[in-house]
Design an enzyme around this catalytic site. Structure first.
Site, short mmCIF file in Angstrom:
data_model
loop_
_atom_site.label_atom_id
_atom_site.label_comp_id
_atom_site.label_asym_id
_atom_site.label_seq_id
_atom_site.Cartn_x
_atom_site.Cartn_y
_atom_site.Cartn_z
N LYS A 80 -7.72 8.36 -18.92
CA LYS A 80 -8.06 9.28 -20.29
C LYS A 80 -6.73 8.84 -21.02
O LYS A 80 -6.28 7.91 -21.36
CB LYS A 80 -8.33 10.53 -19.94
CG LYS A 80 -9.28 10.75 -18.82
CD LYS A 80 -10.65 10.02 -19.01
CE LYS A 80 -11.72 10.04 -17.84
NZ LYS A 80 -11.93 11.23 -17.07
N TYR A 133 -14.79 18.90 -13.88
CA TYR A 133 -15.37 17.38 -14.16
C TYR A 133 -16.68 17.21 -13.25
O TYR A 133 -16.51 17.57 -11.95
CB TYR A 133 -14.29 16.43 -13.86
CG TYR A 133 -14.73 14.92 -13.94
CD1 TYR A 133 -14.88 14.37 -15.36
CD2 TYR A 133 -14.50 14.25 -12.77
CE1 TYR A 133 -15.47 13.14 -15.16
CE2 TYR A 133 -14.97 13.21 -12.87
CZ TYR A 133 -15.54 12.32 -13.84
OH TYR A 133 -15.89 11.15 -14.08
N ASP A 178 -5.84 20.51 -12.95
CA ASP A 178 -6.35 19.41 -13.56
C ASP A 178 -5.80 19.43 -15.24
O ASP A 178 -6.37 20.10 -15.93
CB ASP A 178 -8.06 18.95 -13.64
CG ASP A 178 -8.22 17.68 -14.21
OD1 ASP A 178 -7.51 17.23 -15.01
OD2 ASP A 178 -9.22 17.13 -13.53
N ARG A 215 0.70 -1.07 0.12
CA ARG A 215 0.19 0.15 -0.13
C ARG A 215 0.81 1.31 -0.05
O ARG A 215 0.62 2.06 -0.70
CB ARG A 215 -0.97 -0.23 1.11
CG ARG A 215 -1.58 1.38 1.29
CD ARG A 215 -3.04 1.26 2.13
NE ARG A 215 -2.96 0.39 3.45
CZ ARG A 215 -2.60 0.39 4.44
NH1 ARG A 215 -1.69 1.55 4.68
NH2 ARG A 215 -2.37 -0.22 5.26
C1 LIG Z 1 -12.33 11.70 -15.66
C2 LIG Z 1 -11.91 12.92 -15.25
C3 LIG Z 1 -11.65 12.95 -13.75
C4 LIG Z 1 -11.67 11.85 -12.88
O1 LIG Z 1 -10.74 10.60 -13.17
P1 LIG Z 1 -11.55 9.19 -12.80
O2 LIG Z 1 -10.09 8.42 -13.20
O3 LIG Z 1 -12.69 9.00 -13.75
O4 LIG Z 1 -11.68 9.11 -11.51
C5 LIG Z 1 -11.20 14.10 -13.42
N1 LIG Z 1 -10.90 15.07 -14.02
C6 LIG Z 1 -11.15 15.19 -15.33
C7 LIG Z 1 -10.92 16.32 -16.37
C8 LIG Z 1 -11.68 14.07 -16.03
O5 LIG Z 1 -11.92 13.93 -17.33
#
Ligand SMILES: *Cc1c(COP(=O)(O)O)cnc(C)c1O
Length: 385
Positions: free
Chosen positions: A202, A105, A177, A53
């Site tokens: 992504k 998001y 982000d 972990r």
């Molecule tokens: C998908 C996404 C998230 C969240 O990520 P997960 O891997 O689905 O938890 C956060 N920010 C953006 C811009 C996203 O597209």
């Protein structure tokens, strides 16, 4: 004659950073270390790994790789993008205040308002594309400035360096982000941000076959605190998923170049289409934040959203797609189409959604790596004349 050592290029880093052939066998690829614990050679001594972990060599390789790509000193990987974001909020305590971009998001809105507000944190949702509004939203109790740029799904752009200057002056860390741009096109740490956030689900993984998240930063004290949250709350990325993302980042630069070329072409097609009432793509000169984006990023990406004016029109197009798959998520090799108002942003209240432009007629595309002619042909038949 002594030569200065050249820094490796980005494409080289994406393939090699954090990865050495495995010492025991010479395996070129970092193995999936499927283990929960590590033998200690003697009492009180370990080889840098004690319990999985806390750390795992496959995850460590990815953490170093992502840190190198974002130009940061420290990387931390989590079980999802939301787990990474939640760990970041683990730095705060009751009474603290956070300023957040008003369009982020959907899951971030759900987490901040649905969970973290109950822990005594306060959030101000602000149009951070307007730096004056951003600055006005800061309070003495503000402990985090949280932005997403470009935003999901209406592609609003915040001036990262401008936000960083304000944050620095007020002693507030800035988190960005960077999921949509990836470090191929945008490196927030170099623009003055303190923490970069990714959903590796992504583009970084890029093949729609894993869920993960990451934080990258430079400040060692902040990194120490985040490692404490990571090992304590335990939402860590598994070694298998870390392996997949490592495999993904090797081709990240080539994928992003192709994603972007097709993204631009799709945006140009949509801009000229009579059924498209409004287009959201930061690479179009008529995008309100085009200049800011072009200054701070070296590409525009492959996320394109457009408004068809009504729910019926959006539904019709989404049901007619043959090559674009109707699905949430983005950033994979295959093209996806989604309806943000009922899918990714369903947890944002309707009034708020409409104010942001997440209308019933809005369709979002993640332009993949299929032949461009096939993508354009699919769009053409789905939209109709
Ligand atoms: C998908 C996404 C998230 C969240 O990520 P997960 O891997 O689905 O938890 C956060 N920010 C953006 C811009 C996203 O597209």
């Amino acid at each position: 004659m002594r030569r200065k050592r050249r820094e490796p290029g980005f494409d080289t880093l994406s393939i090699h950073a954090g990865q050495e052939p495995e010492p025991g066998t010479g395996a070129v690829m970092t193995p999936i270390y499927a283990t929960s614990t590590y033998a200690q050679p003697e009492f009180g001594v370990d080889r840098g790994y004690a319990y999985a972990r806390v750390s795992n060599p496959t995850r460590t390789a990815l953490e170093k790789n992502l840190a190198a790509l974002e130009g940061g000193a420290h990387g931390l990987c989590f079980a999802s993008g939301m787990a990474a974001i939640s760990a970041l909020l683990g730095l705060l305590k009751a009474g603290d205040h956070v300023v957040v971009s008003d369009n982020v998001y959907g899951g971030v809105f759900r987490a901040f308002e649905g969970i973290f507000r109950n822990y005594g944190l306060a959030f101000t949702w602000t149009d951070t594309t307007d730096l004056r509004a951003l600055e006005a939203a800061l309070r003495p109790a503000t402990r985090l400035l949280y932005i997403e740029t470009p935003t999901n799904p209406v592609m609003r752009v915040t001036d990262i360096a401008g936000a960083a200057r304000i944050a620095r002056r007020r002693g507030v860390p800035l988190a960005v982000d960077n999921t949509f741009m990836t470090p191929v096109f945008q490196r927030p740490l170099e623009l003055g941000a303190d923490v970069v956030i990714h959903s590796t689900t992504k583009y970084l993984n890029g093949h729609s076959d894993s869920v993960g998240g990451a934080l990258v930063l430079n400040d060692p004290a902040l990194a120490e605190k985040l490692r404490f949250v990571q090992k304590t709350t335990g939402a860590v990325l598994s070694p298998f998923e870390a392996f997949l993302v490592l495999r993904g980042t090797k081709t990240l630069p080539v994928r992003m170049r192709q994603h972007e070329a097709s993204g631009r072409a799709v945006a140009a097609f949509l801009a000229a289409h009579p059924r498209v009432k409004r287009l959201y793509y930061p690479g179009r000169k008529d995008h309100p934040n085009y200049r800011v984006h072009a200054r701070q990023a070296s590409g525009f990406g492959a996320m394109v959203a457009f408004d068809l004016g009504s729910l019926a029109a959006a539904r019709r197009a989404l049901n007619r797609f043959r090559l674009f798959t109707l699905a949430e998520s983005l950033g994979g090799v295959e093209s996806l189409a989604c309806h943000p108002a009922s899918m990714t942003h369903a947890s944002v209240p309707e009034g708020r959604r409409n104010a942001l432009g997440i209308t019933p007629g809005l369709v979002r595309l993640s332009v993949g790596l299929e032949s461009l002619e096939d993508l354009l042909a699919d769009l053409k038949q789905a939209l109709g004349r």
